[in-house]
Design a protein around this motif. Structure first.
Motif, PDB file in Angstrom:
ATOM      1  N   ALA A   1       0.832  -1.207   0.000  1.00  0.00           N
ATOM      2  CA  ALA A   1       0.000   0.000   0.000  1.00  0.00           C
ATOM      3  C   ALA A   1       0.864   1.254   0.000  1.00  0.00           C
ATOM      4  O   ALA A   1       0.552   2.239  -0.679  1.00  0.00           O
ATOM      5  N   VAL A   2       1.958   1.231   0.756  1.00  0.00           N
ATOM      6  CA  VAL A   2       2.871   2.378   0.796  1.00  0.00           C
ATOM      7  C   VAL A   2       3.483   2.612  -0.579  1.00  0.00           C
ATOM      8  O   VAL A   2       3.587   3.752  -1.055  1.00  0.00           O
ATOM      9  N   LEU A   3       3.894   1.543  -1.246  1.00  0.00           N
ATOM     10  CA  LEU A   3       4.469   1.671  -2.589  1.00  0.00           C
ATOM     11  C   LEU A   3       3.448   2.256  -3.560  1.00  0.00           C
ATOM     12  O   LEU A   3       3.786   3.119  -4.391  1.00  0.00           O
ATOM     13  N   LEU A   4       2.201   1.817  -3.448  1.00  0.00           N
ATOM     14  CA  LEU A   4       1.158   2.319  -4.338  1.00  0.00           C
ATOM     15  C   LEU A   4       0.940   3.816  -4.150  1.00  0.00           C
ATOM     16  O   LEU A   4       0.829   4.571  -5.130  1.00  0.00           O
ATOM     17  N   VAL A   5       0.870   4.275  -2.903  1.00  0.00           N
ATOM     18  CA  VAL A   5       0.590   5.689  -2.674  1.00  0.00           C
ATOM     19  C   VAL A   5       1.788   6.550  -3.080  1.00  0.00           C
ATOM     20  O   VAL A   5       1.609   7.674  -3.561  1.00  0.00           O
ATOM     21  N   ILE A   6       3.006   6.039  -2.945  1.00  0.00           N
ATOM     22  CA  ILE A   6       4.187   6.793  -3.396  1.00  0.00           C
ATOM     23  C   ILE A   6       4.153   6.956  -4.913  1.00  0.00           C
ATOM     24  O   ILE A   6       4.449   8.040  -5.445  1.00  0.00           O
ATOM     25  N   CYS A   7       3.796   5.902  -5.636  1.00  0.00           N
ATOM     26  CA  CYS A   7       3.666   6.004  -7.095  1.00  0.00           C
ATOM     27  C   CYS A   7       2.590   7.025  -7.461  1.00  0.00           C
ATOM     28  O   CYS A   7       2.770   7.823  -8.399  1.00  0.00           O
ATOM     29  N   ALA A   8       1.480   7.007  -6.734  1.00  0.00           N
ATOM     30  CA  ALA A   8       0.416   7.973  -6.999  1.00  0.00           C
ATOM     31  C   ALA A   8       0.913   9.400  -6.801  1.00  0.00           C
ATOM     32  O   ALA A   8       0.587  10.293  -7.590  1.00  0.00           O
ATOM     33  N   ILE A   9       1.712   9.614  -5.766  1.00  0.00           N
ATOM     34  CA  ILE A   9       2.244  10.953  -5.494  1.00  0.00           C
ATOM     35  C   ILE A   9       3.133  11.427  -6.636  1.00  0.00           C
ATOM     36  O   ILE A   9       3.058  12.587  -7.067  1.00  0.00           O
ATOM     37  N   VAL A  10       3.983  10.559  -7.160  1.00  0.00           N
ATOM     38  CA  VAL A  10       4.865  10.934  -8.269  1.00  0.00           C
ATOM     39  C   VAL A  10       4.037  11.297  -9.505  1.00  0.00           C
ATOM     40  O   VAL A  10       4.314  12.281 -10.195  1.00  0.00           O
ATOM     41  N   PHE A  11       2.999  10.511  -9.778  1.00  0.00           N
ATOM     42  CA  PHE A  11       2.143  10.809 -10.930  1.00  0.00           C
ATOM     43  C   PHE A  11       1.444  12.154 -10.752  1.00  0.00           C
ATOM     44  O   PHE A  11       1.335  12.946 -11.691  1.00  0.00           O
ATOM     45  N   TRP A  12       0.944  12.437  -9.546  1.00  0.00           N
ATOM     46  CA  TRP A  12       0.266  13.707  -9.294  1.00  0.00           C
ATOM     47  C   TRP A  12       1.246  14.881  -9.362  1.00  0.00           C
ATOM     48  O   TRP A  12       0.866  15.975  -9.755  1.00  0.00           O
ATOM     49  N   ALA A  13       2.482  14.646  -8.954  1.00  0.00           N
ATOM     50  CA  ALA A  13       3.492  15.701  -9.076  1.00  0.00           C
ATOM     51  C   ALA A  13       3.696  16.065 -10.539  1.00  0.00           C
ATOM     52  O   ALA A  13       3.805  17.244 -10.900  1.00  0.00           O
ATOM     53  N   SER A  14       3.728  15.073 -11.404  1.00  0.00           N
ATOM     54  CA  SER A  14       3.873  15.346 -12.829  1.00  0.00           C
ATOM     55  C   SER A  14       2.645  16.049 -13.387  1.00  0.00           C
ATOM     56  O   SER A  14       2.743  16.821 -14.352  1.00  0.00           O
ATOM     57  N   ASN A  15       1.479  15.820 -12.780  1.00  0.00           N
ATOM     58  CA  ASN A  15       0.245  16.460 -13.237  1.00  0.00           C
ATOM     59  C   ASN A  15       0.345  17.982 -13.156  1.00  0.00           C
ATOM     60  O   ASN A  15       0.040  18.692 -14.127  1.00  0.00           O
ATOM     61  N   VAL A  16       0.776  18.509 -12.008  1.00  0.00           N
ATOM     62  CA  VAL A  16       0.844  19.963 -11.866  1.00  0.00           C
ATOM     63  C   VAL A  16       1.947  20.555 -12.738  1.00  0.00           C
ATOM     64  O   VAL A  16       1.821  21.687 -13.218  1.00  0.00           O
ATOM     65  N   VAL A  17       3.008  19.803 -12.949  1.00  0.00           N
ATOM     66  CA  VAL A  17       4.091  20.288 -13.803  1.00  0.00           C
ATOM     67  C   VAL A  17       3.611  20.411 -15.248  1.00  0.00           C
ATOM     68  O   VAL A  17       3.860  21.416 -15.925  1.00  0.00           O
ATOM     69  N   ILE A  18       2.898  19.394 -15.730  1.00  0.00           N
ATOM     70  CA  ILE A  18       2.389  19.432 -17.105  1.00  0.00           C
ATOM     71  C   ILE A  18       1.330  20.521 -17.259  1.00  0.00           C
ATOM     72  O   ILE A  18       1.301  21.248 -18.264  1.00  0.00           O
TER      73      ILE A  18
END
Length: 320
Positions: free
Chosen positions: A12-29
């Protein structure tokens, strides 16, 4: 904790960390393409794309769980309103004028909203230390929102972009709390597909009314099209599935705390792709938010051992 439970938590921790990285790219794009993609249309095309991508994979669970989904239809509407329409539209409105780094930093305010809503709406009692943490975190958020301008903090003045971003973090806190009330047996993909479809329908009239003159997809550049497709898959489908699964294992408050990783991931991506720099008021505000979350969680700060011994006089001899 047995090995199976430990493995489930780690996953679960790995999943939420991946989600955070994807969301970080969202605001950058969103920040990078703000000239080509206006906020409401960007949110609409993102979630329409995500809906088309996900639906073929969840037709069976949608049909199998149709009765259960219908039973929670009211909560599905609110999830789409706050988690899809509100959160995303406000983020895109925010990054139109605020930096991607500020956008990510202000999203760490989400755990504070969760605690406040838990106290005010759900009747959870917060100790005095937790309220002190809330005040500390609010001060940190306002420091970022006002770019470290003390006079603006006192006058509660901030940029429109930062105000939208704080509203987005409130929407996400509400979304997280609602997710916690859903039946655990609901298929995560089917649940997300319904939210996406509803969210897209809610976004369309906003885009038509407030942003009528915008670039049609047929006129997009290849880079813009790739950006929308990326947003429709990674920060949308995968990130939400990962986050919702993590909430079911870790709980809403523990999962929400992982949002604190967002500034680091977003700052790194912003530095690489946008040339943004992390400034002093970002660090000061983020420190305030983090300190507030630690206090609100009931973690009592302690002095290092060597300093406690120094204070007691165990290291330096007392004068005779």
């Amino acid at each position: 904790m047995d090995s199976r439970s430990s493995s489930s938590t780690a996953h679960a921790v790995l999943l939420v960390i991946c989600a955070i990285v994807f969301w970080a790219s969202n605001v950058v794009i969103a920040r990078a393409f703000r000239a080509e993609l206006t906020p409401f249309w960007l949110a609409f095309w993102r979630w329409s794309c995500a809906t088309l991508v996900l639906f073929p994979f969840v037709l069976k669970p949608l049909w199998r769980e149709r009765a259960l989904l219908w039973a929670v239809r009211g909560r599905l509407f609110w999830l789409a309103l706050f988690g899809i329409m509100g959160n995303n539209a406000f983020i895109y409105l925010g990054v139109a004028s605020a930096s991607a780094t500020s956008a990510a930093a202000l999203q760490t305010f989400t755990p504070v909203w969760i605690m406040l809503l838990g106290a005010l709406v759900l009747g959870r009692r917060l100790p005095l230390l937790a309220w002190a943490g809330v005040v500390c975190a609010v001060a940190g958020a306002l420091t970022i929102a006002s770019e470290g301008n003390l006079a603006a903090i006192v006058a509660l003045q901030m940029g429109a972009g930062e105000a939208w971003l704080i509203a987005a973090s409130l929407c996400w806190a509400i979304y997280t709390l609602i997710v916690m009330t859903l039946p655990r047996e609901l298929n995560a993909g089917a649940l997300l597909a319904i939210q996406m479809a509803l969210g897209s329908l809610l976004l369309l009239p906003l885009a038509l009314v407030f942003e009528p003159a915008t670039l049609a997809p047929a006129l997009w550049s290849s880079e813009t099209m790739v950006a929308v497709l990326y947003l429709g898959v990674f920060p949308s489908v995968l990130a939400y599935v990962f986050y919702n699964r993590a909430v079911k294992v870790l709980g809403g408050e523990r999962t929400g705390n992982f949002m604190n990783l967002l500034p680091a991931a977003s700052s790194l991506l912003s530095f690489v792709f946008l040339g943004e720099m992390l400034q002093g008021f970002h660090l000061l505000g983020f420190a305030g938010i983090m300190g507030g979350i630690v206090l609100s969680a009931g973690v009592k700060p302690s002095l290092p051992r060597w300093l406690r011994e120094l204070v007691r006089g165990d290291i330096l001899p007392m004068s005779r």
